[in-house]
Design an enzyme around this catalytic site. Structure first.
Site, PDB file in Angstrom:
ATOM      1  NE  ARG A  51      -2.842   0.406   3.415  1.00  0.00           N
ATOM      2  CZ  ARG A  51      -2.267   0.814   4.541  1.00  0.00           C
ATOM      3  NH1 ARG A  51      -1.729   2.018   4.620  1.00  0.00           N
ATOM      4  NH2 ARG A  51      -2.208   0.026   5.604  1.00  0.00           N
ATOM      5  CE1 TYR A 103     -16.598  11.688 -15.106  1.00  0.00           C
ATOM      6  CE2 TYR A 103     -15.307  11.835 -13.085  1.00  0.00           C
ATOM      7  CZ  TYR A 103     -16.194  11.156 -13.903  1.00  0.00           C
ATOM      8  OH  TYR A 103     -16.679   9.945 -13.500  1.00  0.00           O
ATOM      9  CG  ASP A 175      -8.375  16.416 -15.172  1.00  0.00           C
ATOM     10  OD1 ASP A 175      -7.731  15.765 -16.021  1.00  0.00           O
ATOM     11  OD2 ASP A 175      -9.362  15.967 -14.584  1.00  0.00           O
ATOM     12  CE  LYS A 200     -11.943   8.399 -18.664  1.00  0.00           C
ATOM     13  NZ  LYS A 200     -11.827   8.773 -17.309  1.00  0.00           N
TER      14      LYS A 200
END
Ligand SMILES: Cc1ncc(COP(=O)(O)O)c(C=O)c1O
Length: 384
Positions: A51, A103, A175, A200
């Site tokens: 992690r 978004y 972004d 993406k």
């Protein structure tokens, strides 16, 4: 490959470490281990628990830092995981200016889960610099922008935004999902953080979720690493490997996406059932000059208004090669209806003010043959 002046074409193929130094493996191994043996008390190989740090993810994080020209890269389980980490850098009472045309999931996270705790947000058209200046407050700690915007393809001036927010000690967060580091490097233009839905273009094959933050500030790095390990929304080893593999062809894919999009945007513009096309590659795009000055290309995203909202259901049903789905940036062309999909979390008034109405379609142009994509959309429009 750090420290060398290789071009982007070479960097995407080889990443930060061109081969595994232990075995010579050319493909970075998938270190599918949650824990790592300590040599002794107080000793570590540099890897303790996945992690926190995992070798496959570390290689990916270093590769992203190289591609986005930053000092540090952090990989998350999704783009929203990355955005969730960024927003935790701020505290109740802080104000953020955010692109209104972005978004929908980002809007939902900020508005539904942070605003109630005393964070405030101004949702504005950030392609209008005067509007940003007007909305700036002493407590404004960050500008959070998407450029080009999603889905209206508006372009925000990264350099001017960076200058403005830096004057009062705040940060510019960009972004960069729509263009990927292949076409735009926000940090080179003054931004403090570049953020990606790696799901993406970076992944590129509609098969993996991921998110990234790239930045260069030592203090922010310490905080972000703590957030990342405390929240645990880190990217798994196998998904990290899929990302490394996808990134190898980023350049080839982006060039083909762009070439196809230019042809399709021009064709759509002449179609009798299409009212308007939004595409940053048009020389009459309102921010064409600005776009040229801060990017190396236009990418593969196009939005358009149909003349008749009644044509939407038949268009979506009749597409065959182009798939009706809610994502972007993969090799397969996808058609999205933002009103009902990506932007449904945004309240109607704000959505309409941004231009997201019941006639707006968003097309993520894939790398198929452009003529086939055109024929498919044309046939579906004829049925609509
Ligand atoms: C521009 C942009 N940013 C962030 C996100 C969120 O990314 P993810 O779906 O990987 O969580 C998306 C998702 O569609 C997006 O389009």
């Amino acid at each position: 490959m750090s420290g060398n002046n290789y071009s982007m074409e070479s960097l995407v193929v080889h990443g930060a470490t061109p081969f595994d130094p232990v075995t010579g493996a050319i493909s970075m191994p998938i270190y599918q281990s949650s824990a790592f043996r300590h040599p002794g008390l107080g000793e570590s190989t540099g890897f303790d628990y996945s992690r926190v740090v995992n070798p496959t993810r570390s290689e990916l994080e270093k590769t992203l830092a190289l591609l986005e020209h930053g000092k540090y890269g952090l990989a998350f389980a999704s783009g929203m995981g990355a955005i969730s980490a960024i927003i935790k850098l701020y505290k109740p009472g802080d104000h953020l200016i955010v692109s209104e045309d972005l978004y929908g999931g980002t809007y939902r996270l900020f508005n539904d889960y942070y605003k109630p705790y005393g964070y405030s947000f101004s949702w504005i058209d950030t392609s209008d610099f005067g509007l940003i200046e007007k909305n700036l407050r002493p407590e404004t700690k960050a500008l959070f922008i998407e450029t080009p915007s999603n889905p209206m393809m508006k372009v925000t001036d990264i350099r001017r935004c960076a200058d403005l927010i830096h004057k009062q000690g705040g940060q510019l967060i960009v972004d960069n999902t729509f263009l990927s580091p292949w076409f735009q490097n926000p940090l080179d233009l003054g931004a403090d953080m570049a953020l990606h839905s790696g799901t993406k273009y970076l992944a590129g094959h509609n098969d993996t979720l991921s998110g990234f933050i790239v930045h260069s500030d030592d203090k922010t790095e310490e905080t972000l690493r703590n957030i990342q390990k405390s929240e645990g929304a880190t990217l798994a080893p196998f998904d990290s490997w899929l990302m490394l593999r996808g990134i190898k062809t980023l350049g080839l894919r982006m060039e083909k996406h762009e070439q196809n999009a230019a042809e399709i945007a021009q064709w759509l513009r002449g179609h009798e059932k299409v009212e308007k096309v939004f595409y940053t590659g048009f020389t009459d795009h309102p921010q064409y000059g600005l776009s040229r000055s801060q990017t190396r290309g236009n990418g593969g995203m196009i939005s358009f208004y149909l003349k008749d909202a009644g044509a939407v259901p038949a268009l979506l049903r009749n597409l065959k090669l182009v798939l009706f789905a809610e994502s972007l940036g993969g090799v397969e062309s996808l058609m999205t209806f933002p009103l009902a999909q990506t932007h449904q979390a945004i309240p109607e008034a704000m959505r309409l003010s941004a231009g997201v109405n019941d006639r707006l379609m968003r097309l993520s142009v894939g790398i198929e043959n452009a003529k086939d994509i055109i024929a498919d959309i044309d046939a579906a429009l004829k049925e609509s």
